[in-house]
Design an enzyme around this catalytic site. Sequence first.
Site, PDB file in Angstrom:
ATOM      1  N   GLY A 111      -1.586  11.750 -15.493  1.00 11.17           N
ATOM      2  CA  GLY A 111      -0.235  12.181 -15.126  1.00 11.17           C
ATOM      3  C   GLY A 111       0.757  12.088 -16.279  1.00 11.17           C
ATOM      4  N   GLU A 114       0.227  15.191 -18.214  1.00 10.56           N
ATOM      5  CA  GLU A 114       0.784  16.266 -17.374  1.00 10.56           C
ATOM      6  C   GLU A 114       2.312  16.277 -17.437  1.00 10.56           C
ATOM      7  OE1 GLU A 114      -1.640  14.762 -14.054  1.00 10.56           O
ATOM      8  OE2 GLU A 114      -2.330  16.813 -13.785  1.00 10.56           O
ATOM      9  N   GLU A 134      -9.077  11.622 -15.589  1.00 13.44           N
ATOM     10  CA  GLU A 134      -9.262  11.477 -14.135  1.00 13.44           C
ATOM     11  C   GLU A 134     -10.720  11.467 -13.720  1.00 13.44           C
ATOM     12  OE1 GLU A 134      -6.984  13.434 -15.552  1.00 13.44           O
ATOM     13  OE2 GLU A 134      -5.089  13.258 -14.476  1.00 13.44           O
TER      14      GLU A 134
HETATM   15  C1  HXC Z   1      -1.845   1.493 -13.073  1.00  7.74           C
HETATM   16  C2  HXC Z   1      -2.191   0.854 -15.266  1.00  7.74           C
HETATM   17  C3  HXC Z   1      -2.478   2.190 -15.626  1.00  7.74           C
HETATM   18  C4  HXC Z   1      -2.433   3.194 -14.609  1.00  7.74           C
HETATM   19  C5  HXC Z   1      -2.650   0.948 -17.373  1.00  7.74           C
HETATM   20  N1  HXC Z   1      -2.301   0.131 -16.379  1.00  7.74           N
HETATM   21  N2  HXC Z   1      -2.774   2.218 -16.940  1.00  7.74           N
HETATM   22  N3  HXC Z   1      -1.874   0.514 -13.999  1.00  7.74           N
HETATM   23  N4  HXC Z   1      -2.125   2.789 -13.353  1.00  7.74           N
HETATM   24  N5  HXC Z   1      -2.647   4.474 -14.861  1.00  7.74           N
HETATM   25  C6  HXC Z   1      -2.081  -1.325 -16.433  1.00  7.74           C
HETATM   26  C7  HXC Z   1      -3.382  -2.086 -16.555  1.00  7.74           C
HETATM   27  O1  HXC Z   1      -3.975  -2.236 -15.293  1.00  7.74           O
HETATM   28  C8  HXC Z   1      -2.897  -3.396 -17.137  1.00  7.74           C
HETATM   29  O2  HXC Z   1      -2.313  -4.161 -16.113  1.00  7.74           O
HETATM   30  C9  HXC Z   1      -1.775  -2.948 -18.067  1.00  7.74           C
HETATM   31  O3  HXC Z   1      -1.361  -1.647 -17.606  1.00  7.74           O
HETATM   32  C10 HXC Z   1      -2.224  -2.819 -19.515  1.00  7.74           C
HETATM   33  O4  HXC Z   1      -3.359  -1.989 -19.557  1.00  7.74           O
HETATM   34  P1  HXC Z   1      -4.744  -2.430 -20.248  1.00  7.74           P
HETATM   35  O5  HXC Z   1      -5.815  -1.610 -19.651  1.00  7.74           O
HETATM   36  O6  HXC Z   1      -4.911  -3.899 -20.219  1.00  7.74           O
HETATM   37  O7  HXC Z   1      -4.460  -1.979 -21.753  1.00  7.74           O
HETATM   38  P2  HXC Z   1      -5.507  -1.468 -22.837  1.00  7.74           P
HETATM   39  O8  HXC Z   1      -6.764  -2.278 -22.799  1.00  7.74           O
HETATM   40  O9  HXC Z   1      -4.766  -1.393 -24.106  1.00  7.74           O
HETATM   41  O10 HXC Z   1      -5.893   0.017 -22.385  1.00  7.74           O
HETATM   42  C11 HXC Z   1      -4.924   1.007 -22.371  1.00  7.74           C
HETATM   43  C12 HXC Z   1      -5.472   2.256 -21.598  1.00  7.74           C
HETATM   44  C13 HXC Z   1      -5.970   1.779 -20.208  1.00  7.74           C
HETATM   45  C14 HXC Z   1      -6.594   2.897 -22.383  1.00  7.74           C
HETATM   46  C15 HXC Z   1      -4.314   3.240 -21.456  1.00  7.74           C
HETATM   47  O11 HXC Z   1      -4.917   1.011 -19.582  1.00  7.74           O
HETATM   48  C16 HXC Z   1      -6.349   2.904 -19.286  1.00  7.74           C
HETATM   49  O12 HXC Z   1      -7.409   3.507 -19.429  1.00  7.74           O
HETATM   50  N6  HXC Z   1      -5.485   3.173 -18.307  1.00  7.74           N
HETATM   51  C17 HXC Z   1      -5.785   4.162 -17.251  1.00  7.74           C
HETATM   52  C18 HXC Z   1      -5.589   5.540 -17.801  1.00  7.74           C
HETATM   53  C19 HXC Z   1      -5.930   6.570 -16.749  1.00  7.74           C
HETATM   54  O13 HXC Z   1      -7.063   6.639 -16.253  1.00  7.74           O
HETATM   55  N7  HXC Z   1      -4.993   7.435 -16.421  1.00  7.74           N
HETATM   56  C20 HXC Z   1      -5.147   8.454 -15.415  1.00  7.74           C
HETATM   57  C21 HXC Z   1      -4.803   7.939 -14.050  1.00  7.74           C
HETATM   58  S1  HXC Z   1      -5.152   9.136 -12.800  1.00  7.74           S
HETATM   59  P3  HXC Z   1      -2.579  -5.749 -15.993  1.00  7.74           P
HETATM   60  O14 HXC Z   1      -1.859  -6.122 -14.737  1.00  7.74           O
HETATM   61  O15 HXC Z   1      -4.068  -5.919 -15.955  1.00  7.74           O
HETATM   62  O16 HXC Z   1      -1.971  -6.304 -17.233  1.00  7.74           O
HETATM   63  C22 HXC Z   1      -3.866  10.212 -12.879  1.00  7.74           C
HETATM   64  C23 HXC Z   1      -3.878  11.295 -11.830  1.00  7.74           C
HETATM   65  C24 HXC Z   1      -2.621  12.112 -11.842  1.00  7.74           C
HETATM   66  O17 HXC Z   1      -3.023  10.104 -13.684  1.00  7.74           O
HETATM   67  C25 HXC Z   1      -2.522  13.012 -10.633  1.00  7.74           C
HETATM   68  C26 HXC Z   1      -2.178  12.328  -9.369  1.00  7.74           C
HETATM   69  C27 HXC Z   1      -1.978  13.252  -8.220  1.00  7.74           C
END
Ligand code: HXC
Length: 260
Positions: A111, A114, A134
């Site tokens: 997102g 996006e 995703e």
């Molecule tokens: C909720 C998130 C998050 C997310 C990170 N965090 N991304 N929480 N939703 N999308 C939180 C982690 O849980 C963590 O919380 C804190 O932020 C720091 O993240 P880390 O993972 O510890 O950091 P790092 O190891 O540096 O990794 C960074 C990262 C990773 C590579 C960006 O966080 C990651 O892969 N995030 C998810 C990215 C993702 O898949 N995005 C797409 C989502 S789906 P805590 O509490 O543990 O400290 C989407 C769909 C859109 O976007 C459409 C919907 C209709």
Amino acid sequence: MEFRSLLFEASEGVATLTVNRPKALNALNEATLKELQCCFAGIQDNQEIKVVILTGAGEKAFVAGADIAAMQAFDALAAREFARLGHAVFNLIENLPQPVIAAVNGFALGGGCELAMACDIRLAGENARFGQPEVNLGVIPGFGGTLRLARLVGKGRAKELILTGEMIDAREAHRIGLVNQVLPPGELLESAVKMAKKIASKGQVAVRLGKEAIDNGLEMDQDRAARYEAELFGLCFASADQKEGMAAFLEKRAAHFRGR
Ligand code: HXC
């Protein structure tokens, strides 16, 4: 304007909006989307704001995606409604009369990518990372990624990014046309402000019509788009800015645009 997960400031015609949930890497939950919606709805009617800069709080992320913790328990209906809310907000941003510059200061994933694509211009810090991961979560992009990424970088590259879930760095994003410029992280916001001020100094009738002509023209066949452009070109001549801009050129002086 006061928000829980957004920071808003405006000066000299430039509004800067910062998604402010740094502990969750600025992930978008429903409340944050609604705040974005409310803020952009206010901006669209505010003649004082000529350009908007959108960025993320902290040094790590622009927006790391939709909030995965909030989405985990969704059923199909809730997921569809969440996607629809995102579409409403991102369409509002894309169709805003004022130009919107994304200053991508770190992860722009899912997102977040996006959201950046709903903006008119993307400037990226060298540390920025882009992707549609995703597929790693068992879902597809739902805030416009399948449509906007394909339109920006072409069908083949969009499929590669969406089907592999791989992240790309700022240089690669620049190479494929996903971002306009790559800047040292320390210069990102400053460059965005500089660009915003440059746009804000121009005739705003022309700025707004130029954005409209490109966005709407791209959805038309070439003949219709040309007729549409000619209509909007004609409209410019009903503005004081056109008279001032052309007079200033011919009188060899700086133009003083009034935005009408
Ligand atoms: C909720 C998130 C998050 C997310 C990170 N965090 N991304 N929480 N939703 N999308 C939180 C982690 O849980 C963590 O919380 C804190 O932020 C720091 O993240 P880390 O993972 O510890 O950091 P790092 O190891 O540096 O990794 C960074 C990262 C990773 C590579 C960006 O966080 C990651 O892969 N995030 C998810 C990215 C993702 O898949 N995005 C797409 C989502 S789906 P805590 O509490 O543990 O400290 C989407 C769909 C859109 O976007 C459409 C919907 C209709």
